[in-house]
Design a protein around this motif. Structure first.
Motif, short mmCIF file in Angstrom:
data_model
loop_
_atom_site.label_atom_id
_atom_site.label_comp_id
_atom_site.label_asym_id
_atom_site.label_seq_id
_atom_site.Cartn_x
_atom_site.Cartn_y
_atom_site.Cartn_z
N ILE B 35 0.76 -1.17 -0.06
CA ILE B 35 0.03 0.19 0.10
C ILE B 35 1.09 1.37 0.06
O ILE B 35 0.35 2.34 -0.53
N LEU B 36 1.98 1.34 0.65
CA LEU B 36 2.92 2.31 0.43
C LEU B 36 3.18 2.53 -1.04
O LEU B 36 3.40 3.67 -1.59
N VAL B 37 3.62 1.48 -1.72
CA VAL B 37 3.89 1.77 -3.09
C VAL B 37 2.75 2.14 -4.13
O VAL B 37 2.84 3.17 -4.75
N VAL B 38 1.63 1.62 -3.64
CA VAL B 38 0.46 2.21 -4.43
C VAL B 38 0.05 3.43 -4.05
O VAL B 38 -0.12 4.25 -4.91
N ALA B 39 0.05 3.69 -2.77
CA ALA B 39 0.25 5.30 -2.36
C ALA B 39 1.09 6.26 -3.25
O ALA B 39 0.81 7.25 -3.43
N SER B 60 -10.60 17.77 -14.33
CA SER B 60 -10.64 16.78 -15.14
C SER B 60 -11.44 15.83 -14.58
O SER B 60 -10.95 15.36 -13.52
N PHE B 61 -12.29 15.05 -15.32
CA PHE B 61 -12.97 14.00 -14.96
C PHE B 61 -12.54 13.02 -15.71
O PHE B 61 -13.27 11.92 -15.74
N GLY B 62 -11.23 12.91 -16.41
CA GLY B 62 -10.99 12.14 -17.38
C GLY B 62 -9.38 11.47 -17.11
O GLY B 62 -9.39 10.78 -18.27
N HIS B 63 -8.98 11.65 -16.04
CA HIS B 63 -7.66 11.49 -16.02
C HIS B 63 -7.56 9.80 -16.02
O HIS B 63 -6.19 9.39 -16.27
N ALA B 64 -8.39 8.98 -15.58
CA ALA B 64 -8.14 7.79 -15.82
C ALA B 64 -7.93 7.31 -16.95
O ALA B 64 -7.02 6.24 -17.14
N ALA B 65 -8.12 7.93 -18.15
CA ALA B 65 -7.94 7.76 -19.48
C ALA B 65 -6.28 7.43 -19.75
O ALA B 65 -5.72 6.47 -20.11
N TYR B 66 -5.60 8.68 -19.16
CA TYR B 66 -4.11 8.92 -19.35
C TYR B 66 -3.39 7.70 -18.58
O TYR B 66 -2.40 7.03 -18.71
N PHE B 67 -4.06 7.47 -17.23
CA PHE B 67 -3.58 6.49 -16.46
C PHE B 67 -3.47 5.03 -17.21
O PHE B 67 -2.65 4.38 -16.86
N PRO B 147 4.52 -8.59 -16.40
CA PRO B 147 5.65 -9.04 -15.66
C PRO B 147 5.86 -8.00 -14.64
O PRO B 147 5.55 -6.40 -14.88
N ALA B 148 6.26 -8.33 -13.41
CA ALA B 148 6.76 -7.06 -12.38
C ALA B 148 7.81 -6.78 -12.79
O ALA B 148 8.84 -7.29 -13.74
N LEU B 149 7.99 -5.24 -12.28
CA LEU B 149 9.20 -4.47 -12.71
C LEU B 149 10.50 -5.07 -11.80
O LEU B 149 11.56 -5.22 -12.50
N PHE B 150 10.19 -5.47 -10.70
CA PHE B 150 11.34 -5.92 -9.90
C PHE B 150 10.87 -7.13 -9.26
O PHE B 150 9.75 -7.57 -8.84
N PRO B 151 11.70 -7.97 -8.71
CA PRO B 151 11.48 -9.11 -8.06
C PRO B 151 10.98 -8.91 -6.40
O PRO B 151 10.44 -9.85 -6.15
N ASN B 152 11.22 -7.71 -6.02
CA ASN B 152 10.51 -7.60 -4.63
C ASN B 152 10.05 -6.28 -4.60
O ASN B 152 10.44 -5.45 -5.37
N LEU B 221 3.33 1.90 -13.89
CA LEU B 221 3.92 1.38 -12.67
C LEU B 221 2.93 0.70 -11.95
O LEU B 221 3.23 -0.38 -11.38
N LEU B 222 1.86 1.11 -12.15
CA LEU B 222 0.77 0.30 -11.46
C LEU B 222 0.22 -0.97 -12.07
O LEU B 222 0.36 -1.95 -11.00
N VAL B 223 0.19 -0.93 -13.43
CA VAL B 223 0.11 -2.24 -13.97
C VAL B 223 1.21 -3.26 -13.68
O VAL B 223 0.60 -4.61 -13.52
N HIS B 224 2.38 -2.83 -13.80
CA HIS B 224 3.42 -3.88 -13.46
C HIS B 224 3.35 -4.40 -11.94
O HIS B 224 3.76 -5.32 -11.62
N LEU B 225 2.90 -3.40 -11.17
CA LEU B 225 3.00 -3.72 -9.76
C LEU B 225 1.64 -4.85 -9.64
O LEU B 225 2.12 -5.72 -8.76
#
Lengths: 429, 324, 289
Positions: B35-39, B60-67, B147-152, B221-225
């Motif tokens: 949760i620290l990483v997500v935050a 903007s009510f639409g930044h989820a798009a760029y996310f 795939p994850a960016l990092f092993p841990n 970052l989020l998707v790989h996490l």
């Protein structure tokens, strides 16, 4: 100066916040005794209790609650002669799959559970299983309807059929021997008139599995695939979609939606636009298993929808046995008369079966042992004797049902092995 | 004077850095790290978005798009083309930025509510594409097994917080630069700003594009996490949540939204078992913040500090004074 | 050809439901200059009030609608007084965000109080379909179109032929001038919220009867209504009508001829492109400075 203060403040606040996180989220009190097995068994839960899927999520939670209450009132699970109480830790995962990942981490790492019920929504489940399987945490669900939990996960149990198996059963019935259908009291002429099959549902993972199943079954049995009409999530008005369904000119329509708010309105539209009226024989209505519950039939009737003649399937023969009535009574007593009895019962029984497996395993911590035990467990369910196969898939006969005069009725036809082919055992992508 | 200030600033920055660097040494719990990483990721995204919302007053009510564009782009590059992360992450950010840039020009013909709904419309279009372009995005299934960016998670933590600090620094400098001042001038009076020769449209476009670049990066970052990209992760609700974080943290303060990200994430964990009540409380907090705590958490603390010093300084009654 | 015209008829039926939901948004905007994103929650509450009136007070459908209109109207007035009026000095964006807060608050409160169970309103409509030149429309759909037309006419009459309506329009055009003329601006705000909430109650009840009611029913229709009123132009009744019909017909045609799963993309595309050309929607006046 302000800048300096801002930075000092940020340093201070970060400290504060980090310590808050560390302190705050760990409200779990582990009461572990010296020999490693705790005297409380913790069951995690990931359920959609808010948002559009709240109805389904709530009935899942109630099913687990009922099972746990009964076990605890009886003193707890009997693990090697020791009584172990069950504690339920349910989290609301809403609709966002990334939340499911967070809560999965929390359940495993903080609450230290080694078993989780849910999530149901397939994308959430996919994210969850990526964490639970390597961590050897068992996940089970009685409403997820996906092979993700069976062939897709080593530590998963799927306590219901999946979208493809269900659709196989419907097409199997269409292709069955007229004599059998006749004997079952079905309208043989109507069924044998069916040449083109179509499917109507929401554009989502579960329905895609269903489309794959329905399509391959149609091909197998020589029916023409008229097509599918998938409406986007968030659709409020089904008229254009139902009109499109009509234009596919199907003889049979599979309504592959599974919640009342997604079933009742399309049914009303189908009755109103003409050409899809199953009561007049325009089509043969094939329903999702929700349609095979008396509660749905009653609600539909209240809404002025006559679902007579519809053919559907269920994991249970029609609920007239004293055992089922007794269970339903207990559910209604606990959760009120509006409770979604059949959904609650389904999760209740799955949970009870898992608990039985735990008792037979004689451990609440050794995951591999528990898995093996559950796979050997036979649970005497109110609907049928429950067992799971090597993949953790419930071996569940499909009881084919129909509705007559507003009452859900058994046809006496059941299918089992013949349904397991193609998409039944693979994750359709 | 200014030299002392910047020295102290450096010092406090150092303190923050040390805290952040040391934290993972004490945390072995994957959940806390998660949760620290997500935050941290959310903090990065709202930091960029605050430049738009807080500084220009355009919601903007639409930044989820760029996310989402960032997330899907990186996932697709890695999964389907075998691209390494150091290629996929920048491309994800750049693509989100390019699309944001293209959208920004027409979007700024709109103001206020129309702008908000216009951005929402675009985000819905993007989400429908995510949901239906099966050969590329995996349709309703999304892309599972990114795939994850990092092993841990510890490495993840360092990576994300390094970027949070770098991006925070850049944005902070930007806000303190003439560009930032011009933005504030624009927010206060667009016509006046125009008349003193500020090229407002270009300025707003720049800020919008930057916020999209950052959102795209955060999405990657989020998707790989989490290991999957799903259309359900990038919906209207996601866009609204971003705005909620900014408002509750304190729009236009930069540091506020960062706190907002942590605050809401922690709050949601505290209230995890309260279900309906959780979202009810979100709603209530949002209303109360707008009505009684202009400037959110940070604004509130500041105001408390100032009012303790001397009373009477009147505050601007509007957090995000809108264009109209 | 029949297919095409049937699709248009469907579009009109769907669109008038959108218009009906959007009318309330327009009324509030014309006085308060805010887009009330919590409108869908009033729509939901309205449906529930009708349901409870019918099941507990045993009143007939149409009486239940009237009760619901009044009760919802009062809720609207309370919201105006408690939430919106004290925020007069805030900017447009603040209002927008407060309505988001209200949306979260009301829908989840309802989820808590009413439980997520599905309830059904038993309306008086039969599963009748009228057939004209090979085109079909159901009794219920036709009724919704008629109610929408009646409400639009009534709203028009109120706006242009009653003293309060004229005052309200004066406030909509220039708040300060209206104040100087001795118009009680606060009163106009209360009335606008009452009317908007009452309209939402009608929409919620009729749509709730056609579909089914539950606490989560408000958000998706709100989104459609927002598209409609933004497309048509905020504050414009004509805009809401044209917007509703256009969006309904486009949706219907795109399901028929394009793709059902992708159909919404055209709606949003049209909305987006229209705004690019006409930043205030089709009939929206330029927002006042």
């Amino acid at each position: 100066m302000i800048n300096k203060k801002k930075f000092m403040m940020s340093a201070f606040m970060s400290l504060l916040i980090f310590s808050l996180i560390l302190a705050g989220c760990s409200n779990s009190s582990t009461s572990t005794n010296s020999n490693g097995d705790s005297d409380v068994f913790k069951l995690g839960g990931l359920m959609s209790l808010t948002g559009a899927a709240a109805l389904l999520g709530t009935s899942e939670k109630q099913g687990v609650d009922l099972a746990i209450d009964e076990i605890n009132e009886a003193g707890g699970l009997d693990i090697n002669g020791k009584k172990v109480k069950v504690e339920f830790i349910p989290y609301d995962v809403g609709e966002d799959p990334t939340k499911a990942v967070e809560y999965t981490q929390r359940l495993i790492n903080n609450d230290k559970v080694n078993m989780i019920v849910g999530a149901r929504e397939n994308t959430q489940l996919a994210g969850e299983l990526k964490i639970t399987d390597p961590a050897k945490v068992i996940v089970f669900n009685a409403t997820a309807s996906t092979p993700l939990l069976s062939v897709g996960a080593k530590y998963g149990f799927n306590f219901t059929d999946n979208g493809a198996i269900e659709k196989h059963s419907l097409i199997e019935l269409l292709a069955d021997d007229p004599a059998v259908l006749e004997k079952a009291g079905l309208d043989v002429d109507r069924i044998k008139d069916v040449k083109r099959v179509a499917l109507f549902g929401r554009n989502e993972m579960y329905v895609k599995q269903g489309v794959a199943g329905a399509k391959e079954a149609s091909e197998k049995h020589g029916f023409e695939w008229a097509g599918d009409v998938l409406f986007p999530p968030g659709t409020t008005d089904f008229l254009p979609f139902v009109t499109k369904l009509k234009e596919l000119k199907p003889d049979a329509v599979i309504l592959d939606t599974y919640s009342y708010e997604l079933m009742l309105p399309p049914l009303k539209e189908m009755l109103q636009i003409g050409g899809l009226d199953w009561t007049k024989g325009d089509i043969l209505l094939l329903g999702n298993d929700v349609m095979g519950t008396q509660h749905f039939a009653d609600t539909a009737k209240e809404e002025g929808i006559n679902v007579d003649g519809a053919i559907t399937f269920s994991a249970a023969a029609v609920g007239t046995t004293p055992e089922i009535d007794a269970l339903y009574e207990r559910i209604k007593k606990k959760f009120g008369k509006d409770a979604q009895v059949s959904g609650i019962a389904q999760t209740y029984e799955a949970t009870m079966m898992v608990f039985k497996g735990l008792e037979e395993a004689g451990t609440t911590t050794d995951t591999d042992k528990i898995i093996e035990a559950i796979k050997k467990t036979e649970y005497d369910g109110v609907r049928f004797k429950m067992t799971v196969d090597e993949y953790g898939q419930l071996v569940q006969p499909e009881f084919m049902l129909t509705i007559e005069d507003g009452v859900v009725k058994d046809t006496g036809i059941t299918y089992l092995e013949e349904l397991y082919y193609g998409a039944a055992n693979e994750i359709v992508e | 004077m200014s030299k002392i200030t910047s020295n102290k600033k450096l010092l406090s920055l150092l303190i923050v850095l040390v805290i952040v660097l040391l934290l993972p040494l004490f945390i072995n719990n994957a959940f806390y790290l998660q949760i620290l990483v997500v935050a941290g990721i959310w903090a990065i995204v709202v930091l960029g978005l605050d430049l738009l919302v807080g500084y220009t007053g355009y919601v903007s009510f639409g930044h989820a798009a760029y996310f989402g564009i960032g997330g899907y782009t990186s996932a697709i590059l890695v999964m389907k083309f075998g691209a390494p992360f150091w290629v996929s992450l920048p491309i994800a950010a750049i693509l989100a930025g390019v699309i944001g840039y293209l959208i920004s020009k027409p979007s700024f013909r709109l103001t206020g509510t129309y702008f908000a709904i216009g951005t929402l419309a675009f985000a819905e279009i993007v989400n429908i594409i995510f949901t239906n372009w099966e050969s590329v995005t995996g349709g309703v299934y999304g892309l599972i097994g990114v795939p994850a960016l990092f092993p841990n998670l510890k490495l993840y933590f360092y990576f994300v917080y390094a970027f949070l600090i770098i991006i925070g620094f850049i944005i902070y400098r930007l806000a303190a630069s003439p560009v930032g001042k011009a933005l504030i001038a624009t927010k206060e009076n667009e016509n006046l700003a125009q008349s003193i020769g500020i090229d407002i449209l270009r300025m707003k476009q720049f800020v919008f594009t930057l916020s999209c670049v950052i959102a795209g990066f955060g999405g990657a970052l989020l998707v790989h996490l989490v290991g999957f990209a799903s259309p359900l992760s990038f919906t209207v609700n996601t866009s609204l949540e971003l705005i909620v974080i900014i408002i509750i943290g304190g729009a236009g303060t930069l540091i506020g939204p960062v706190f907002g990200a942590f605050f809401l994430l922690i709050l949601s964990q505290y209230l995890a078992t309260f279900t309906e009540l959780r979202l009810m409380i979100y709603g209530l907090v949002l209303i109360l913040v707008i009505k009684y705590f202009p400037g959110g958490i940070v604004g509130g603390i500041k105001r408390l500090a100032t009012s303790m010093k001397k009373k009477g300084r009147k505050l601007d009654g509007t957090i995000t004074s809108a264009k109209s | 050809m029949v297919e095409f015209f049937q699709s248009i008829v469907n579009g009109i039926a769907v669109g008038s439901a959108y218009t009906l939901t959007g009318l309330g948004l327009t009324v509030i905007f014309s006085v308060y200059r805010i887009l009330n994103l919590a409108h869908g929650e009033i729509y939901m509450l309205g449906a529930f009030i009708s349901f409870f009136s019918m099941s507990y007070l045993n009143v007939p459908f149409f009486v239940a609608i009237v009760i619901s209109m009044i009760a919802s109207g009062v809720i609207g007035m309370i919201l105006e007084r408690l939430v919106f009026r004290p925020m007069k000095n805030h900017g447009e964006a603040d209002f927008l965000i407060v309505t988001v807060g209200l949306l979260f608050f009301i829908s989840n409160l309802a989820m808590y109080v009413f439980t997520p169970n599905i309830r059904s309103i038993q309306g008086p409509f039969e599963q009748n379909t009228f057939n004209f030149l090979g085109l079909n429309i159901s009794q219920q759909r036709l009724f919704i179109i008629i109610i929408t037309v009646i409400l639009i006419v009534a709203l028009h009459y109120f706006n242009f032929h009653t003293k309060t309506g004229k005052q309200m329009r004066a406030v909509a055009q220039d708040k300060h001038a209206a104040q100087l003329m001795g118009i009680n601006v606060n009163r106009m705000g209360v009335i606008a919220f009452f009317i908007a909430a009452a309209l939402a109650a009608v929409a919620g009840t009729l749509m709730g009867d056609m579909q089914s009611i539950n606490p989560a029913m408000g958000f998706a229709p709100l989104l459609m209504a927002v598209i409609v009123v933004i497309f048509g132009g905020l504050g414009s009744v004509i805009g809401a009508i044209v917007g509703g019909l256009t969006i309904g017909i486009v949706q219907s045609l795109s399901v028929t001829y394009f793709s059902s799963a992708l159909s919404n993309i055209l709606l949003y595309l049209i909305l987006f492109l229209t705004l690019m050309v006409m930043p205030n929607g089709l009939f929206g006046r330029k927002s006042y400075e």
